[in-house]
Design a protein around this motif. Structure first.
Motif, PDB file in Angstrom:
ATOM      1  N   LYS A 176       0.828  -1.203   0.000  1.00 47.80           N
ATOM      2  CA  LYS A 176       0.000   0.000   0.000  1.00 47.80           C
ATOM      3  C   LYS A 176       0.866   1.257   0.000  1.00 47.80           C
ATOM      4  CE  LYS A 176      -3.480   0.457   2.839  1.00 47.80           C
ATOM      5  NZ  LYS A 176      -4.853   0.401   3.396  1.00 47.80           N
ATOM      6  N   ALA A 177       1.973   1.186   0.742  1.00 46.25           N
ATOM      7  CA  ALA A 177       2.863   2.352   0.830  1.00 46.25           C
ATOM      8  C   ALA A 177       3.505   2.654  -0.524  1.00 46.25           C
ATOM      9  CB  ALA A 177       3.934   2.108   1.888  1.00 46.25           C
ATOM     10  N   ILE A 178       4.075   1.621  -1.171  1.00 46.04           N
ATOM     11  CA  ILE A 178       4.760   1.902  -2.454  1.00 46.04           C
ATOM     12  C   ILE A 178       3.768   2.154  -3.580  1.00 46.04           C
ATOM     13  CG2 ILE A 178       6.943   0.739  -1.902  1.00 46.04           C
ATOM     14  CD1 ILE A 178       5.950  -1.533  -3.867  1.00 46.04           C
ATOM     15  N   ASN A 179       2.520   1.726  -3.392  1.00 48.31           N
ATOM     16  CA  ASN A 179       1.512   2.062  -4.400  1.00 48.31           C
ATOM     17  C   ASN A 179       1.354   3.579  -4.498  1.00 48.31           C
ATOM     18  OD1 ASN A 179      -0.403   0.930  -6.326  1.00 48.31           O
ATOM     19  ND2 ASN A 179      -1.958   1.930  -5.077  1.00 48.31           N
ATOM     20  N   ILE A 180       1.594   4.262  -3.377  1.00 52.81           N
ATOM     21  CA  ILE A 180       1.540   5.736  -3.365  1.00 52.81           C
ATOM     22  C   ILE A 180       2.913   6.328  -3.698  1.00 52.81           C
ATOM     23  CG2 ILE A 180       1.188   7.765  -1.884  1.00 52.81           C
ATOM     24  CD1 ILE A 180      -0.826   5.982  -0.262  1.00 52.81           C
ATOM     25  N   SER A 181       3.951   5.842  -3.011  1.00 50.90           N
ATOM     26  CA  SER A 181       5.257   6.522  -3.086  1.00 50.90           C
ATOM     27  C   SER A 181       6.153   6.048  -4.215  1.00 50.90           C
ATOM     28  CB  SER A 181       6.003   6.304  -1.764  1.00 50.90           C
ATOM     29  OG  SER A 181       6.429   4.949  -1.665  1.00 50.90           O
ATOM     30  N   ARG A 182       5.976   4.806  -4.668  1.00 51.38           N
ATOM     31  CA  ARG A 182       6.912   4.109  -5.555  1.00 51.38           C
ATOM     32  C   ARG A 182       8.224   3.830  -4.807  1.00 51.38           C
ATOM     33  NH1 ARG A 182       2.473   4.484  -7.305  1.00 51.38           N
ATOM     34  NH2 ARG A 182       1.844   4.669  -9.479  1.00 51.38           N
ATOM     35  N   THR A 183       9.104   3.032  -5.443  1.00 44.87           N
ATOM     36  CA  THR A 183      10.360   2.652  -4.788  1.00 44.87           C
ATOM     37  C   THR A 183      11.511   3.566  -5.263  1.00 44.87           C
ATOM     38  OG1 THR A 183      10.733   1.004  -6.499  1.00 44.87           O
ATOM     39  CG2 THR A 183       9.708   0.243  -4.448  1.00 44.87           C
ATOM     40  N   THR A 184      12.722   3.315  -4.749  1.00 46.12           N
ATOM     41  CA  THR A 184      13.823   4.247  -5.016  1.00 46.12           C
ATOM     42  C   THR A 184      15.088   3.497  -5.493  1.00 46.12           C
ATOM     43  OG1 THR A 184      14.640   4.226  -2.737  1.00 46.12           O
ATOM     44  CG2 THR A 184      12.874   5.793  -3.242  1.00 46.12           C
ATOM     45  N   ALA A 185      16.263   3.996  -5.078  1.00 50.55           N
ATOM     46  CA  ALA A 185      17.526   3.525  -5.661  1.00 50.55           C
ATOM     47  C   ALA A 185      17.808   2.040  -5.421  1.00 50.55           C
ATOM     48  CB  ALA A 185      18.684   4.365  -5.128  1.00 50.55           C
ATOM     49  N   SER A 186      17.505   1.528  -4.217  1.00 54.17           N
ATOM     50  CA  SER A 186      17.821   0.121  -3.949  1.00 54.17           C
ATOM     51  C   SER A 186      17.040  -0.802  -4.877  1.00 54.17           C
ATOM     52  CB  SER A 186      17.545  -0.237  -2.486  1.00 54.17           C
ATOM     53  OG  SER A 186      18.503   0.383  -1.661  1.00 54.17           O
ATOM     54  N   HIS A 187      15.784  -0.435  -5.180  1.00 54.80           N
ATOM     55  CA  HIS A 187      15.031  -1.245  -6.145  1.00 54.80           C
ATOM     56  C   HIS A 187      15.615  -1.092  -7.541  1.00 54.80           C
ATOM     57  CE1 HIS A 187      12.053  -2.841  -3.465  1.00 54.80           C
ATOM     58  NE2 HIS A 187      11.513  -3.482  -4.481  1.00 54.80           N
ATOM     59  N   ALA A 188      15.977   0.134  -7.921  1.00 55.88           N
ATOM     60  CA  ALA A 188      16.551   0.354  -9.253  1.00 55.88           C
ATOM     61  C   ALA A 188      17.822  -0.490  -9.431  1.00 55.88           C
ATOM     62  CB  ALA A 188      16.867   1.833  -9.435  1.00 55.88           C
ATOM     63  N   LEU A 189      18.652  -0.528  -8.393  1.00 56.04           N
ATOM     64  CA  LEU A 189      19.899  -1.302  -8.455  1.00 56.04           C
ATOM     65  C   LEU A 189      19.653  -2.809  -8.442  1.00 56.04           C
ATOM     66  CD1 LEU A 189      21.933   0.912  -5.980  1.00 56.04           C
ATOM     67  CD2 LEU A 189      22.765   0.278  -8.264  1.00 56.04           C
ATOM     68  N   SER A 190      18.510  -3.209  -7.900  1.00 54.61           N
ATOM     69  CA  SER A 190      18.275  -4.656  -7.716  1.00 54.61           C
ATOM     70  C   SER A 190      18.003  -5.383  -9.030  1.00 54.61           C
ATOM     71  CB  SER A 190      17.093  -4.885  -6.772  1.00 54.61           C
ATOM     72  OG  SER A 190      15.854  -4.698  -7.458  1.00 54.61           O
ATOM     73  N   TYR A 191      17.416  -4.701 -10.011  1.00 54.39           N
ATOM     74  CA  TYR A 191      16.954  -5.425 -11.210  1.00 54.39           C
ATOM     75  C   TYR A 191      18.106  -6.075 -11.977  1.00 54.39           C
ATOM     76  CZ  TYR A 191      12.546  -3.405  -9.854  1.00 54.39           C
ATOM     77  OH  TYR A 191      11.443  -3.069  -9.132  1.00 54.39           O
ATOM     78  N   PRO A 192      19.219  -5.345 -12.240  1.00 57.44           N
ATOM     79  CA  PRO A 192      20.343  -6.056 -12.888  1.00 57.44           C
ATOM     80  C   PRO A 192      20.956  -7.135 -12.000  1.00 57.44           C
ATOM     81  CG  PRO A 192      20.879  -3.719 -12.505  1.00 57.44           C
ATOM     82  CD  PRO A 192      19.436  -3.893 -12.203  1.00 57.44           C
ATOM     83  N   LEU A 193      20.897  -6.971 -10.683  1.00 57.16           N
ATOM     84  CA  LEU A 193      21.438  -8.017  -9.798  1.00 57.16           C
ATOM     85  C   LEU A 193      20.636  -9.307  -9.958  1.00 57.16           C
ATOM     86  CD1 LEU A 193      22.025  -5.922  -6.537  1.00 57.16           C
ATOM     87  CD2 LEU A 193      23.784  -6.914  -8.011  1.00 57.16           C
ATOM     88  N   THR A 194      19.333  -9.160 -10.165  1.00 54.46           N
ATOM     89  CA  THR A 194      18.475 -10.329 -10.346  1.00 54.46           C
ATOM     90  C   THR A 194      18.608 -10.890 -11.761  1.00 54.46           C
ATOM     91  OG1 THR A 194      16.922  -9.547  -8.691  1.00 54.46           O
ATOM     92  CG2 THR A 194      16.072 -11.142 -10.278  1.00 54.46           C
ATOM     93  N   SER A 195      18.530 -10.015 -12.770  1.00 57.02           N
ATOM     94  CA  SER A 195      18.517 -10.539 -14.149  1.00 57.02           C
ATOM     95  C   SER A 195      19.901 -11.042 -14.570  1.00 57.02           C
ATOM     96  CB  SER A 195      17.985  -9.494 -15.130  1.00 57.02           C
ATOM     97  OG  SER A 195      18.802  -8.354 -15.108  1.00 57.02           O
ATOM     98  N   ARG A 196      20.992 -10.417 -14.098  1.00 56.72           N
ATOM     99  CA  ARG A 196      22.334 -10.835 -14.544  1.00 56.72           C
ATOM    100  C   ARG A 196      23.003 -11.840 -13.627  1.00 56.72           C
ATOM    101  NH1 ARG A 196      25.074  -5.821 -17.566  1.00 56.72           N
ATOM    102  NH2 ARG A 196      23.176  -5.168 -18.613  1.00 56.72           N
ATOM    103  N   TYR A 197      22.675 -11.766 -12.327  1.00 54.03           N
ATOM    104  CA  TYR A 197      23.383 -12.635 -11.372  1.00 54.03           C
ATOM    105  C   TYR A 197      22.457 -13.635 -10.675  1.00 54.03           C
ATOM    106  CZ  TYR A 197      27.302  -9.549 -12.193  1.00 54.03           C
ATOM    107  OH  TYR A 197      28.310  -8.849 -12.797  1.00 54.03           O
ATOM    108  N   GLY A 198      21.161 -13.583 -11.006  1.00 56.62           N
ATOM    109  CA  GLY A 198      20.219 -14.554 -10.452  1.00 56.62           C
ATOM    110  C   GLY A 198      19.981 -14.415  -8.956  1.00 56.62           C
ATOM    111  N   ILE A 199      20.274 -13.229  -8.402  1.00 54.93           N
ATOM    112  CA  ILE A 199      20.046 -13.026  -6.959  1.00 54.93           C
ATOM    113  C   ILE A 199      18.540 -12.783  -6.744  1.00 54.93           C
ATOM    114  CG2 ILE A 199      20.602 -11.548  -4.966  1.00 54.93           C
ATOM    115  CD1 ILE A 199      23.267 -10.903  -6.395  1.00 54.93           C
TER     116      ILE A 199
END
Ligand SMILES: [Zn+2]
Length: 413
Positions: free
Chosen positions: A264-287
């Motif tokens: 509910k909170a991020i539905n209003i605020s959206r996420t920030t840098a840690s989420h932005a950084l996480s996507y390549p960590l997941t797609s490239r390194y499978g974390i």
């Protein structure tokens, strides 16, 4: 405000009454009888055709099948189960095909973030001739008229409470964001989480915790979103170790609420840098997503705490951001930024997760540069302190981590 570390669910200002939460256009049911509400919803709505998006494994293993199969066993239900983790456009197209044939009045998603996002995508894209154009932002979403119920079997993504869905096209990540994607009803029943393995509980729970913390400092945060996020972060901090290491019904219920409230909170605020950084960590390194996000949360806390009016992105100014950082330190039970960072890292250690990028295998400067270059810089605009490739590299590189204690002391509040 609850004491940090409190385990008293009732003492938390959850805003939930009698296991039910009605805010804006969504109703949510909570607690150990939440699934039973599906009976009365179906009784009232009497849908002729149901479209069920089910994570086959989670549906069987979580106990959802035992509780819900009675509602889907008639021949009015079309099931879609043929999709991989992390929604891919090709799978979405298969679902759209079935959805169009079924013409459902009700969509029910059962599973983790993938199943719920998959149902959102199918509903949102079934009415268009070119789903890819909508995903790429070239055509508008045609809102579906079918009713939508989300029943999560993990506690973390908060997808049951949000109006966005992640989808991948040839490995590239996109996000659909539209009010019509939000489930009208969320059924959050901790019984469905009883069989979650520890590793999944830890990773998904970390997602809820990080979403809550990021939401508090986000440029898009409002007083309302901060209220949800504070409760979510406090619940996750207090209950995630128990839910991971020796789960009981209290910790499962607390994490299911933390997940929903962080959503509910991020539905209003959206996420920030840690989420932005996480996507390549997941797609490239499978974390796994939640772990990928958590790896940069403590460094970003230190970074954002050192915000000044010169590099502040939030128009409310550096003082406002500092006040939000103090709120986070309060939740963490810390009196300094350094103490707050240490508390985040002790949470990660308690649940058996890596506590730094280096520990997670991103050991060299080249690997780190790769990750940072893959970050969509547009996403960083919701971070309260201006963040560039250069500043992120300096913050996250192994050399700077060794020097960080001195830097943090200087930035301590
Ligand atoms: Zn997340």
């Amino acid at each position: 405000m609850t004491k940090p570390g409190s385990t008293d669910l009732k003492g938390l200002e959850t805003g939930l009454i009698d296991g039910r939460d009605d805010v804006n256009d969504q109703t949510a049911y909570f607690g150990d009888t939440a699934c039973d509400h599906l009976a009365s919803i179906l009784e009232a709505d009497r849908p002729l055709r149901i479209f069920a998006v089910l994570d086959q494994q989670a549906y069987a293993n979580s106990g959802a099948k035992d509780l819900l199969e009675q509602y889907f066993s008639g021949n009015t239900t079309t099931r879609f189960m043929d999709f991989e983790p992390n929604p891919k456009l090709d799978d979405v197209r298969k679902g759209i095909e079935l959805y169009r044939q079924a013409e459902p009045e009700l969509v029910v998603a059962v599973g983790g973030g993938t199943s719920i996002d998959m149902a959102k995508l199918i509903r949102a894209l079934a009415g268009t001739v070119d789903p890819e154009a909508v995903i790429r932002g070239k055509s508008p979403i045609v809102a579906s008229r079918s009713r939508f119920i989300a029943i999560p079997t993990t506690a973390g993504t908060g997808s049951e409470a949000t109006q966005f869905a992640v989808v991948y096209i040839d490995g590239e990540k996109f996000s659909l964001d539209h009010a019509s994607l939000r489930p009208a009803i969320a059924i959050v029943d901790p019984r469905l989480m009883n069989t979650l393995p520890a590793a999944v509980t830890a990773a998904t729970g970390l997602d809820a915790f990080c979403q809550a913390i990021e939401s508090i400092w986000a440029v898009g945060a409002t007083d309302e979103s901060v209220r949800y996020a504070q409760t979510a972060a406090a619940l996750a901090l207090a209950h995630l170790p128990q839910a991971t290491n020796a789960p009981n019904s209290l910790s499962r219920e607390a994490m299911s609420r933390a997940s929903y409230l962080a959503g509910k909170a991020i539905n209003i605020s959206r996420t920030t840098a840690s989420h932005a950084l996480s996507y390549p960590l997941t797609s490239r390194y499978g974390i796994p997503h939640g772990i990928a996000v958590s790896l940069t949360l403590a460094p970003m806390l230190a970074y954002n705490a050192a915000v000044t009016d010169e590099d502040c992105v939030d128009v409310r100014g550096a003082d406002h951001v500092q006040a939000r950082i103090r709120l986070i330190l309060d939740i963490l039970g810390a009196t300094s930024v350094l103490g707050g960072c240490a508390r985040i890292q002790s949470l990660l250690a308690e649940i058996g997760c890596p506590t730094s990028l280096q520990e997670a295998g991103i050991a060299s400067a080249d690997e780190l540069r790769d990750v940072i270059e893959a970050v969509n810089t547009q996403r960083l605009s919701n971070n309260p302190r201006k963040a560039t490739s250069v500043s992120l590299f300096e913050l996250l590189s192994p050399a700077s981590i060794q020097n960080r204690p001195q830097k943090q002391t200087a930035a301590a509040l």
